[in-house]
Motif scaffolding. Structure first.
Motif, mmCIF file in Angstrom:
data_model
loop_
_atom_site.group_PDB
_atom_site.id
_atom_site.type_symbol
_atom_site.label_atom_id
_atom_site.label_comp_id
_atom_site.label_asym_id
_atom_site.label_seq_id
_atom_site.Cartn_x
_atom_site.Cartn_y
_atom_site.Cartn_z
ATOM 1 N N ALA A 17 0.638 -1.014 0.013
ATOM 2 C CA ALA A 17 -0.035 0.097 0.065
ATOM 3 C C ALA A 17 0.766 1.288 0.245
ATOM 4 C CB ALA A 17 -1.005 -0.029 1.310
ATOM 5 N N SER A 18 0.361 2.136 -0.498
ATOM 6 C CA SER A 18 1.217 3.639 -0.765
ATOM 7 C C SER A 18 0.196 4.742 -0.657
ATOM 8 C CB SER A 18 1.943 3.663 -1.887
ATOM 9 O OG SER A 18 1.104 3.600 -3.238
ATOM 10 N N GLY A 19 0.656 5.799 -0.280
ATOM 11 C CA GLY A 19 -0.275 7.015 -0.197
ATOM 12 C C GLY A 19 -1.132 7.077 1.363
ATOM 13 N N ARG A 20 -0.832 6.181 2.055
ATOM 14 C CA ARG A 20 -1.445 6.193 3.436
ATOM 15 C C ARG A 20 -0.642 5.179 4.483
ATOM 16 N NH1 ARG A 20 -6.857 7.038 4.464
ATOM 17 N NH2 ARG A 20 -6.684 8.213 2.426
ATOM 18 N N ALA A 21 -0.513 5.733 5.580
ATOM 19 C CA ALA A 21 -0.146 4.787 6.443
ATOM 20 C C ALA A 21 -0.602 3.474 6.875
ATOM 21 C CB ALA A 21 0.264 5.524 8.172
ATOM 22 N N GLY A 22 -0.025 2.453 6.862
ATOM 23 C CA GLY A 22 -0.610 1.156 6.997
ATOM 24 C C GLY A 22 -1.646 1.245 8.297
ATOM 25 N N SER A 23 -1.121 1.729 9.427
ATOM 26 C CA SER A 23 -1.779 1.540 10.493
ATOM 27 C C SER A 23 -3.054 2.417 10.594
ATOM 28 C CB SER A 23 -1.036 2.078 11.730
ATOM 29 O OG SER A 23 -0.748 3.816 11.136
ATOM 30 N N SER A 24 -3.550 3.195 9.498
ATOM 31 C CA SER A 24 -4.766 3.790 9.240
ATOM 32 C C SER A 24 -5.777 3.259 8.491
ATOM 33 C CB SER A 24 -4.345 5.308 8.589
ATOM 34 O OG SER A 24 -4.258 5.243 7.625
ATOM 35 N N LEU A 25 -5.321 1.780 8.125
ATOM 36 C CA LEU A 25 -6.179 0.940 7.081
ATOM 37 C C LEU A 25 -6.373 -0.320 7.615
ATOM 38 C CD1 LEU A 25 -3.996 1.598 3.847
ATOM 39 C CD2 LEU A 25 -6.368 2.760 4.495
ATOM 40 N N VAL A 26 -7.645 -0.885 7.583
ATOM 41 C CA VAL A 26 -7.945 -2.044 7.718
ATOM 42 C C VAL A 26 -7.608 -2.790 6.351
ATOM 43 C CG1 VAL A 26 -9.887 -3.793 8.003
ATOM 44 C CG2 VAL A 26 -9.887 -1.793 9.317
ATOM 45 N N MET A 27 -6.990 -3.804 6.206
ATOM 46 C CA MET A 27 -6.761 -4.518 5.039
ATOM 47 C C MET A 27 -7.340 -5.936 4.815
ATOM 48 S SD MET A 27 -3.017 -2.622 4.220
ATOM 49 C CE MET A 27 -3.172 -3.238 2.439
ATOM 50 N N GLY A 28 -7.405 -6.263 3.619
ATOM 51 C CA GLY A 28 -7.973 -7.741 3.450
ATOM 52 C C GLY A 28 -7.695 -8.179 1.968
ATOM 53 N N TRP A 29 -8.258 -9.520 1.802
ATOM 54 C CA TRP A 29 -8.184 -10.045 0.419
ATOM 55 C C TRP A 29 -9.561 -10.438 -0.097
ATOM 56 C CZ3 TRP A 29 -3.871 -10.234 -2.729
ATOM 57 C CH2 TRP A 29 -2.860 -9.802 -1.977
ATOM 58 N N PHE A 30 -10.012 -10.390 -1.124
ATOM 59 C CA PHE A 30 -11.129 -10.829 -1.876
ATOM 60 C C PHE A 30 -10.712 -11.695 -3.150
ATOM 61 C CE2 PHE A 30 -14.838 -8.551 0.022
ATOM 62 C CZ PHE A 30 -13.893 -7.522 0.903
ATOM 63 N N ARG A 31 -11.523 -12.563 -3.771
ATOM 64 C CA ARG A 31 -11.237 -13.262 -4.800
ATOM 65 C C ARG A 31 -12.576 -13.357 -5.659
ATOM 66 N NH1 ARG A 31 -10.365 -19.325 -2.370
ATOM 67 N NH2 ARG A 31 -12.445 -19.692 -1.769
ATOM 68 N N GLN A 32 -12.473 -13.575 -6.921
ATOM 69 C CA GLN A 32 -13.423 -13.654 -8.107
ATOM 70 C C GLN A 32 -13.099 -14.717 -8.948
ATOM 71 O OE1 GLN A 32 -14.793 -9.967 -10.065
ATOM 72 N NE2 GLN A 32 -16.945 -11.030 -10.542
ATOM 73 N N ALA A 33 -13.844 -16.016 -8.886
ATOM 74 C CA ALA A 33 -13.748 -16.873 -9.623
ATOM 75 C C ALA A 33 -14.740 -16.556 -11.227
ATOM 76 C CB ALA A 33 -14.186 -18.366 -9.082
ATOM 77 N N PRO A 34 -14.110 -17.440 -12.182
ATOM 78 C CA PRO A 34 -14.908 -16.967 -13.445
ATOM 79 C C PRO A 34 -16.534 -17.298 -13.365
ATOM 80 C CG PRO A 34 -12.900 -18.224 -13.835
ATOM 81 C CD PRO A 34 -13.166 -18.157 -12.403
ATOM 82 N N GLY A 35 -17.318 -16.599 -13.680
ATOM 83 C CA GLY A 35 -18.535 -16.550 -13.773
ATOM 84 C C GLY A 35 -19.355 -16.462 -12.356
ATOM 85 N N LYS A 36 -18.533 -16.134 -11.358
ATOM 86 C CA LYS A 36 -19.055 -15.777 -9.770
ATOM 87 C C LYS A 36 -18.757 -14.448 -9.550
ATOM 88 C CE LYS A 36 -18.339 -20.758 -8.465
ATOM 89 N NZ LYS A 36 -18.033 -21.690 -7.225
ATOM 90 N N GLU A 37 -19.508 -14.067 -8.315
ATOM 91 C CA GLU A 37 -19.152 -12.793 -7.777
ATOM 92 C C GLU A 37 -18.041 -12.753 -7.223
ATOM 93 O OE1 GLU A 37 -24.195 -11.315 -7.503
ATOM 94 O OE2 GLU A 37 -22.623 -11.657 -5.635
ATOM 95 N N ARG A 38 -17.373 -11.351 -6.686
ATOM 96 C CA ARG A 38 -16.313 -11.417 -6.009
ATOM 97 C C ARG A 38 -16.619 -11.592 -4.401
ATOM 98 N NH1 ARG A 38 -12.818 -5.753 -6.824
ATOM 99 N NH2 ARG A 38 -13.445 -6.809 -8.828
ATOM 100 N N GLU A 39 -15.651 -12.401 -3.734
ATOM 101 C CA GLU A 39 -16.190 -12.947 -2.348
ATOM 102 C C GLU A 39 -15.069 -12.460 -1.533
ATOM 103 O OE1 GLU A 39 -16.541 -17.045 -2.108
ATOM 104 O OE2 GLU A 39 -14.641 -17.601 -2.577
ATOM 105 N N PHE A 40 -15.441 -12.263 -0.262
ATOM 106 C CA PHE A 40 -14.338 -11.866 0.683
ATOM 107 C C PHE A 40 -13.605 -13.154 1.043
ATOM 108 C CE2 PHE A 40 -12.666 -10.305 4.573
ATOM 109 C CZ PHE A 40 -12.848 -11.377 5.753
ATOM 110 N N VAL A 41 -12.580 -12.987 1.398
ATOM 111 C CA VAL A 41 -11.553 -14.294 1.812
ATOM 112 C C VAL A 41 -10.968 -14.027 3.125
ATOM 113 C CG1 VAL A 41 -9.274 -15.426 1.256
ATOM 114 C CG2 VAL A 41 -10.586 -14.634 -0.493
ATOM 115 N N ALA A 42 -10.299 -12.771 3.477
ATOM 116 C CA ALA A 42 -9.650 -12.545 4.834
ATOM 117 C C ALA A 42 -9.506 -11.154 4.967
ATOM 118 C CB ALA A 42 -8.141 -13.481 4.867
ATOM 119 N N ALA A 43 -9.175 -10.814 6.170
ATOM 120 C CA ALA A 43 -9.096 -9.547 6.707
ATOM 121 C C ALA A 43 -8.294 -9.324 7.691
ATOM 122 C CB ALA A 43 -10.527 -8.847 6.789
#
Length: 127
Positions: free
Chosen positions: A24-50
């Protein structure tokens, strides 16, 4: 403006491990909640981890619990996703996401409406 850049995707076999990184750039990491999402072919984007803003608390979707580990390094402004025992169902484009830290809301709810997205990195699990 926050920018997120992912790296580490690729083609692996079932049972293999893979590590994704997001810088991440442009903001201190300590001011952000961060995570991962994923999108499989033909499916909606889904939450993975945070991760909470300080990286202490972690939250996973049920399908990856025990196999994926998220970690956040505020000194480096990075969030990583260590993926183990990968399955073909894990095949997707993985997106790094971040949301502005809100002390009045749980990080679990904050990350569900990210303010910032990375461009995505492809993970393919196939024999």
């Amino acid at each position: 403006q926050v920018q997120l850049v992912e790296s580490g995707g690729g083609l692996v076999q079932p049972g293999d491990s893979l590590r994704l990184s997001c810088a991440a750039s442009g903001r201190a990491g300590s001011s952000l909640v961060m995570g991962w999402f994923r999108q499989a072919p033909g499916k909606e984007r889904e939450f993975v981890a945070a991760c909470s803003w300080n990286g202490v608390n972690h939250y996973y979707t049920d399908s990856v619990k025990g196999r994926f580990t998220i970690s956040k390094d505020n000194a480096k402004n990075t969030v990583d996703l260590q993926m183990s025992s990968l399955k073909p169902d894990d095949t997707a484009v993985y997106y790094c996401a971040a949301a502005d830290y809100d002390p009045l809301n749980s990080y679990r709810s904050t990350i569900m409406t990210p303010d910032y997205w990375g461009q995505g990195t492809q993970v393919t699990v196939s024999s």
